[in-house]
Design a protein around this motif. Sequence first.
Motif, PDB file in Angstrom:
ATOM      1  N   TYR A  90       0.939  -1.099  -0.115  1.00  0.00           N
ATOM      2  CA  TYR A  90      -0.078  -0.020   0.222  1.00  0.00           C
ATOM      3  C   TYR A  90       0.871   1.274   0.024  1.00  0.00           C
ATOM      4  CZ  TYR A  90      -3.641   3.256   1.474  1.00  0.00           C
ATOM      5  OH  TYR A  90      -4.675   4.182   1.417  1.00  0.00           O
ATOM      6  N   LYS A 131       0.507  -1.111   4.330  1.00  0.00           N
ATOM      7  CA  LYS A 131      -0.386  -2.210   4.004  1.00  0.00           C
ATOM      8  C   LYS A 131      -1.117  -2.696   5.353  1.00  0.00           C
ATOM      9  CE  LYS A 131       0.118  -6.292   3.267  1.00  0.00           C
ATOM     10  NZ  LYS A 131       0.727  -6.704   1.773  1.00  0.00           N
ATOM     11  N   LEU A 181      -7.567  -0.762  -4.944  1.00  0.00           N
ATOM     12  CA  LEU A 181      -6.105  -0.197  -5.165  1.00  0.00           C
ATOM     13  C   LEU A 181      -5.792  -0.329  -6.581  1.00  0.00           C
ATOM     14  CD1 LEU A 181      -4.828  -1.946  -1.736  1.00  0.00           C
ATOM     15  CD2 LEU A 181      -5.881   0.316  -2.032  1.00  0.00           C
ATOM     16  N   HIS A 200      -0.953   0.173  -7.322  1.00  0.00           N
ATOM     17  CA  HIS A 200      -0.296  -0.394  -6.085  1.00  0.00           C
ATOM     18  C   HIS A 200       0.564  -1.637  -6.276  1.00  0.00           C
ATOM     19  CE1 HIS A 200      -1.773   2.667  -3.129  1.00  0.00           C
ATOM     20  NE2 HIS A 200      -2.794   2.722  -3.883  1.00  0.00           N
TER      21      HIS A 200
END
Length: 446
Positions: free
Chosen positions: A167, A182, A348, A351
């Motif tokens: 992340y 993350k 996401l 990423h």
Amino acid sequence: MSRLQAEDHRQDKGVAVVSRFADWSLKRALSHIVTRGSLTVTTASGRVLTFGDCTGQPVHVRFTDTRAQWAFLVDADLRLGELYMDGRFLVEQGSLYDFVAMMLREAQNSTHPLIARVIDHIRTKLRIFRHRNLPGRSKTNVAHHYDLDGRLYQLFLDADRQYSCAYFENPDQSLEEAQLAKKRHLAAKLLIEPDNSILDIGCGWGGLALHLAEQAPGGYVLGVTLSEEQHEYASKRVPSTFDGSPAEIQFALTDYRSLTGHFDRIVSVGMFEHVGLASYRTFFRKCAELLEDDGVMVLHTIGCSATPGFTTPWLDKYIFPGGYIPALSEIVPEIEAAGLSITDVEVLRLHYAWTLASWRERFMARWAEVAELYDERFCRMWEYYLSTAEAAFRYEDLVVFQIQMSKRNDVVPVTRDYIARNEASRASKSDIERSVERKADDVLVG
């Protein structure tokens, strides 16, 4: 001219005709795809073909035989990776990633050849029959990828061995920082409290479970995996004594379907891709059975932002047998059928492309060490896997879904502000220090 010479002449002429037709077919196919960039292709017959508008990084590839060209044209999804592994498709200038990235980027603006579209249609229709992952098959599939020599993963993953999408709070973050972010992001969404019991389905090498244990003093964390390699590694990371601050931690080599009891929190990261389309209802019903009435679950999985498709056959054959990347429309009905309510969905984008770029760079830098563990063909196989995956997350419809669920609508706050607040409260200097300390743990137990 003798009869034998005449026969040889006819054969040579036939080979030349086949080669010219193969070259013509390749030129026609690629000219419809590559309109930007600078691609040079040397065919098996030695003919040099050029494509694109001569901009960007030049890429030069070569086919070693005519059959390789036909294999690429008929079924590139399966055969290109095999050709590269076998040395029948070579990259003369640029990198393999440069080539596949160009092809996926440019393919968005073109129509695939008819035969490729027919094959894709058949694979899509048959996808549910390919993914009936019963417990025995699931363990075999997991062993194929995750029970490789643990030293392989140590060469390119972060120190905590997080083998899932990081992340990135900003694109310039290091892989270590993004993987820690993350874990904080997931912990924030789980709303972990002291004394919570937490289940991590598909716990990998144990890094997330250890992180969550720090957030639940007095609680209990159970991580389950089907990988013997991962289970052995994770179990060695469990503290020998508990001082009453972190939660108690246990790792089990077991299928989630065999679990009983109830948990306050359930998390699953990078495991749902291996469940199999035909087993989604079983997965969510089991999670609903294990989750407390006031519990929270977060599912982190690769997904498809378009309509349902099929697993790339090369990936299914060589890297993740039994794997499947779902569309959101395939997940949501099964969550609803299990009696769970979706409380938040986050998508996401990019990423994972950034994560894979870091993995690929590290893998390529340690190529010689990987070759010592396995061989050059294995290295080419993994280069192809990491390169095509990164390109797909950049230019195709692959994303990561984080889906938060509960049984009641009053368990999770009604605005999303709490996520940032929870992350901020967990983002401390000690987190970075623990990440560095675990590098020493890897030396001891890897």
